[in-house]
Design a protein around this motif. Structure first.
Motif, mmCIF file in Angstrom:
data_model
loop_
_atom_site.group_PDB
_atom_site.id
_atom_site.type_symbol
_atom_site.label_atom_id
_atom_site.label_comp_id
_atom_site.label_asym_id
_atom_site.label_seq_id
_atom_site.Cartn_x
_atom_site.Cartn_y
_atom_site.Cartn_z
ATOM 1 N N GLY A 36 0.822 -1.196 0.000
ATOM 2 C CA GLY A 36 0.000 0.000 0.000
ATOM 3 C C GLY A 36 0.860 1.251 0.000
ATOM 4 N N PHE A 37 0.405 2.262 -0.710
ATOM 5 C CA PHE A 37 1.157 3.502 -0.870
ATOM 6 C C PHE A 37 0.242 4.697 -0.646
ATOM 7 C CE2 PHE A 37 2.910 0.234 -3.538
ATOM 8 C CZ PHE A 37 4.285 0.337 -3.385
ATOM 9 N N GLU A 38 0.826 5.810 -0.237
ATOM 10 C CA GLU A 38 0.175 7.100 -0.338
ATOM 11 C C GLU A 38 0.714 7.767 -1.595
ATOM 12 O OE1 GLU A 38 0.704 9.367 3.215
ATOM 13 O OE2 GLU A 38 -0.278 7.856 4.480
ATOM 14 N N ALA A 39 -0.166 8.362 -2.395
ATOM 15 C CA ALA A 39 0.226 8.924 -3.688
ATOM 16 C C ALA A 39 -0.383 10.297 -3.875
ATOM 17 C CB ALA A 39 -0.206 7.999 -4.822
ATOM 18 N N THR A 40 0.384 11.170 -4.524
ATOM 19 C CA THR A 40 -0.075 12.540 -4.752
ATOM 20 C C THR A 40 -0.845 12.694 -6.055
ATOM 21 O OG1 THR A 40 2.044 13.092 -5.817
ATOM 22 C CG2 THR A 40 1.861 13.487 -3.438
ATOM 23 N N ASP A 41 -0.749 11.717 -6.957
ATOM 24 C CA ASP A 41 -1.402 11.842 -8.267
ATOM 25 C C ASP A 41 -2.029 10.501 -8.655
ATOM 26 O OD1 ASP A 41 -2.261 12.442 -10.813
ATOM 27 O OD2 ASP A 41 -0.369 13.337 -11.465
ATOM 28 N N LEU A 42 -3.216 10.239 -8.145
ATOM 29 C CA LEU A 42 -3.888 8.983 -8.444
ATOM 30 C C LEU A 42 -4.283 8.885 -9.909
ATOM 31 C CD1 LEU A 42 -6.241 8.352 -5.368
ATOM 32 C CD2 LEU A 42 -3.972 7.410 -5.819
ATOM 33 N N GLU A 43 -4.578 10.020 -10.543
ATOM 34 C CA GLU A 43 -4.989 9.983 -11.942
ATOM 35 C C GLU A 43 -3.845 9.545 -12.838
ATOM 36 O OE1 GLU A 43 -8.149 10.119 -13.017
ATOM 37 O OE2 GLU A 43 -8.432 10.102 -10.835
ATOM 38 N N ALA A 44 -2.627 9.927 -12.504
ATOM 39 C CA ALA A 44 -1.469 9.457 -13.272
ATOM 40 C C ALA A 44 -1.347 7.941 -13.155
ATOM 41 C CB ALA A 44 -0.196 10.143 -12.779
ATOM 42 N N TRP A 45 -1.580 7.409 -11.961
ATOM 43 C CA TRP A 45 -1.538 5.965 -11.760
ATOM 44 C C TRP A 45 -2.693 5.265 -12.484
ATOM 45 C CZ3 TRP A 45 1.918 2.579 -10.184
ATOM 46 C CH2 TRP A 45 3.003 3.018 -9.441
ATOM 47 N N ARG A 46 -3.833 5.912 -12.543
ATOM 48 C CA ARG A 46 -5.001 5.313 -13.196
ATOM 49 C C ARG A 46 -4.734 5.062 -14.683
ATOM 50 N NH1 ARG A 46 -9.833 5.200 -10.816
ATOM 51 N NH2 ARG A 46 -9.212 6.914 -9.430
ATOM 52 N N ASP A 47 -3.924 5.908 -15.288
ATOM 53 C CA ASP A 47 -3.526 5.700 -16.682
ATOM 54 C C ASP A 47 -2.319 4.781 -16.790
ATOM 55 O OD1 ASP A 47 -3.187 6.349 -19.623
ATOM 56 O OD2 ASP A 47 -1.334 7.217 -18.825
ATOM 57 N N TYR A 48 -1.303 5.063 -15.973
ATOM 58 C CA TYR A 48 -0.036 4.336 -16.062
ATOM 59 C C TYR A 48 -0.190 2.849 -15.742
ATOM 60 C CZ TYR A 48 4.482 2.629 -14.334
ATOM 61 O OH TYR A 48 5.597 1.875 -14.099
ATOM 62 N N GLY A 49 -0.930 2.529 -14.686
ATOM 63 C CA GLY A 49 -1.049 1.132 -14.268
ATOM 64 C C GLY A 49 -1.503 0.209 -15.382
ATOM 65 N N PRO A 50 -2.653 0.475 -16.003
ATOM 66 C CA PRO A 50 -3.113 -0.404 -17.090
ATOM 67 C C PRO A 50 -2.326 -0.260 -18.388
ATOM 68 C CG PRO A 50 -4.956 0.736 -16.044
ATOM 69 C CD PRO A 50 -3.711 1.420 -15.580
ATOM 70 N N SER A 51 -2.020 0.975 -18.806
ATOM 71 C CA SER A 51 -1.478 1.175 -20.143
ATOM 72 C C SER A 51 0.015 0.905 -20.243
ATOM 73 C CB SER A 51 -1.772 2.603 -20.630
ATOM 74 O OG SER A 51 -1.187 3.562 -19.777
ATOM 75 N N VAL A 52 0.757 1.049 -19.155
ATOM 76 C CA VAL A 52 2.189 0.754 -19.175
ATOM 77 C C VAL A 52 2.466 -0.635 -18.602
ATOM 78 C CG1 VAL A 52 4.487 1.441 -18.365
ATOM 79 C CG2 VAL A 52 2.831 3.192 -19.043
ATOM 80 N N MET A 53 1.961 -0.906 -17.397
ATOM 81 C CA MET A 53 2.283 -2.156 -16.709
ATOM 82 C C MET A 53 1.310 -3.288 -17.000
ATOM 83 S SD MET A 53 5.092 -1.517 -15.178
ATOM 84 C CE MET A 53 5.235 -2.944 -14.086
ATOM 85 N N GLY A 54 0.149 -2.978 -17.578
ATOM 86 C CA GLY A 54 -0.830 -4.028 -17.825
ATOM 87 C C GLY A 54 -1.614 -4.425 -16.603
ATOM 88 N N PHE A 55 -1.595 -3.593 -15.543
ATOM 89 C CA PHE A 55 -2.399 -3.878 -14.358
ATOM 90 C C PHE A 55 -3.883 -3.761 -14.697
ATOM 91 C CE2 PHE A 55 1.042 -1.882 -11.376
ATOM 92 C CZ PHE A 55 1.895 -2.931 -11.665
ATOM 93 N N ALA A 56 -4.697 -4.442 -13.935
ATOM 94 C CA ALA A 56 -6.145 -4.266 -14.018
ATOM 95 C C ALA A 56 -6.598 -3.419 -12.835
ATOM 96 C CB ALA A 56 -6.860 -5.609 -13.993
ATOM 97 N N ILE A 57 -7.509 -2.496 -13.073
ATOM 98 C CA ILE A 57 -8.052 -1.699 -11.982
ATOM 99 C C ILE A 57 -9.053 -2.546 -11.208
ATOM 100 C CG2 ILE A 57 -9.431 0.323 -11.380
ATOM 101 C CD1 ILE A 57 -8.229 1.762 -13.746
ATOM 102 N N GLY A 58 -8.822 -2.663 -9.915
ATOM 103 C CA GLY A 58 -9.670 -3.496 -9.081
ATOM 104 C C GLY A 58 -10.856 -2.745 -8.522
ATOM 105 N N GLN A 59 -11.764 -3.473 -7.920
ATOM 106 C CA GLN A 59 -12.950 -2.887 -7.305
ATOM 107 C C GLN A 59 -12.613 -2.336 -5.923
ATOM 108 O OE1 GLN A 59 -16.312 -5.516 -7.183
ATOM 109 N NE2 GLN A 59 -17.602 -4.090 -6.046
ATOM 110 N N ASN A 60 -13.031 -1.125 -5.662
ATOM 111 C CA ASN A 60 -12.776 -0.517 -4.360
ATOM 112 C C ASN A 60 -13.650 -1.136 -3.278
ATOM 113 O OD1 ASN A 60 -11.760 1.521 -6.317
ATOM 114 N ND2 ASN A 60 -11.361 2.692 -4.458
ATOM 115 N N PRO A 61 -13.083 -1.339 -2.093
ATOM 116 C CA PRO A 61 -13.929 -1.716 -0.952
ATOM 117 C C PRO A 61 -14.934 -0.596 -0.675
ATOM 118 C CG PRO A 61 -11.586 -2.006 -0.459
ATOM 119 C CD PRO A 61 -11.661 -1.244 -1.732
#
Length: 313
Positions: free
Chosen positions: A10-35
């Protein structure tokens, strides 16, 4: 302790929107469902587990916690007893926190240098449910954990090795080929990789240096490498092979300022039966084209856990 490996981070992040793009499009991560109790964070999947990475809104980019997976309930209970017998302070996660993590039970504790850890068992999963964010062969996680993490610490006291080896039951792997004091450690049940966690000594500095993740094929490494170059993302090291591991990898920096090492196994790792002392870090490649310590490594005052700082003070 019967620990499989890294279950989640788990991380604290200053720019979640950058991660929202980077995770799937660069690393191939899938966005999970929030609790339900945590709608403002961003969760990523890399396999059939409910999530492996969580990014929470924060004022500074920092590592918030590291989750270790115990094999099961009995092993978890035994680990709690080990902590109690050793005088290690820990808190028991309540129902809301367990629901956020998607686990049956967990405890939270600090290592001797101030990083927060969690130990859990029974993480939620659904077979054959992972769909990558882009075309991707998938990650080698599942029963072996999400990969490895390298941390930088301003102090490297004897208590740290004692904690990792004698209490958490990790195997000492070695100090690597780098300069300075570094320690690599492997969880008790890990027979697939050389290390799960490493600590590097950086006086006056603290933070996460990189996370190493194993992908399904060399093609996955190559395609990620091409995307990183096309986007002109900052690399740390080019493609190469370390002396101590028969793998091909490269390093680049993500939106939070630490690096991901994308790794393909050229052959399965195995214990050599003796402690390695490599003459150099890599047998080929891995040209250093960026900083070894990215902007995620700051002063302890900036990225240290406030609760640990208060206790130490």
């Amino acid at each position: 302790m019967d620990i499989i490996g890294l279950g989640y981070m788990g991380f604290e992040a200053t720019d979640l929107e950058a991660w929202r793009d980077y995770g799937p499009s660069v690393m191939g991560f899938a966005i999970g469902q929030n609790p339900e109790s945590d709608p403002g964070s961003l969760y990523f999947r890399i396999d059939d587990r409910r999530h492996r990475f969580a990014f929470h809104p924060g004022k500074v980019d920092r590592l918030a916690y590291i989750g270790w997976e115990a094999k099961g309930r009995m092993e978890f209970k035994a680990a709690c007893q080990t902590f109690s017998d050793a005088g290690v302070e820990f808190t028991v996660g309540d129902a809301e926190l367990c629901e956020k993590r998607g686990v049956k039970e967990l405890i939270r504790f600090f290592d001797p240098v101030g990083f927060r850890h969690e130990l859990f068992y029974g993480q939620k999963w659904l077979p054959d449910s992972f769909v990558p964010g882009r075309r991707h062969g998938g990650y080698l996680a599942d029963k072996r954990g999400l990969g490895h993490v390298v941390l930088m610490t301003p102090e490297f006291p004897p208590e740290l090795e004692h904690f990792l080896i004698n209490i958490m039951g990790f195997h000492w792997y070695g100090s690597g080929a780098g300069k300075g004091k570094t320690g690599f450690f492997r969880s008790k049940l890990n027979t697939s990789t050389s290390h799960d966690i490493a600590y590097g000594h950086a006086p006056g500095r603290m933070g996460i240096q990189h996370v190493g993740m194993f992908v399904g094929s060399l093609r996955d490494v190559g395609e990620t490498y091409d995307i990183v170059k096309k986007r002109e993302l900052q690399m740390m090291m080019t493609l190469g092979q370390h002396s101590q591991d028969p793998h091909v990898s490269f390093y680049h920096f993500n939106p939070s300022g630490f690096a991901f090492e994308c790794i393909a196994e050229s052959e399965p790792w195995h214990d050599d039966g003796f402690e390695l002392n490599p003459e150099k870090m890599s047998v080929w490649g891995h040209e250093l084209v960026g900083p070894i310590l990215g902007p995620s490594v700051k002063t302890p005052e900036e990225v240290g856990d406030p609760e640990f700082t208060a206790k130490k003070g």
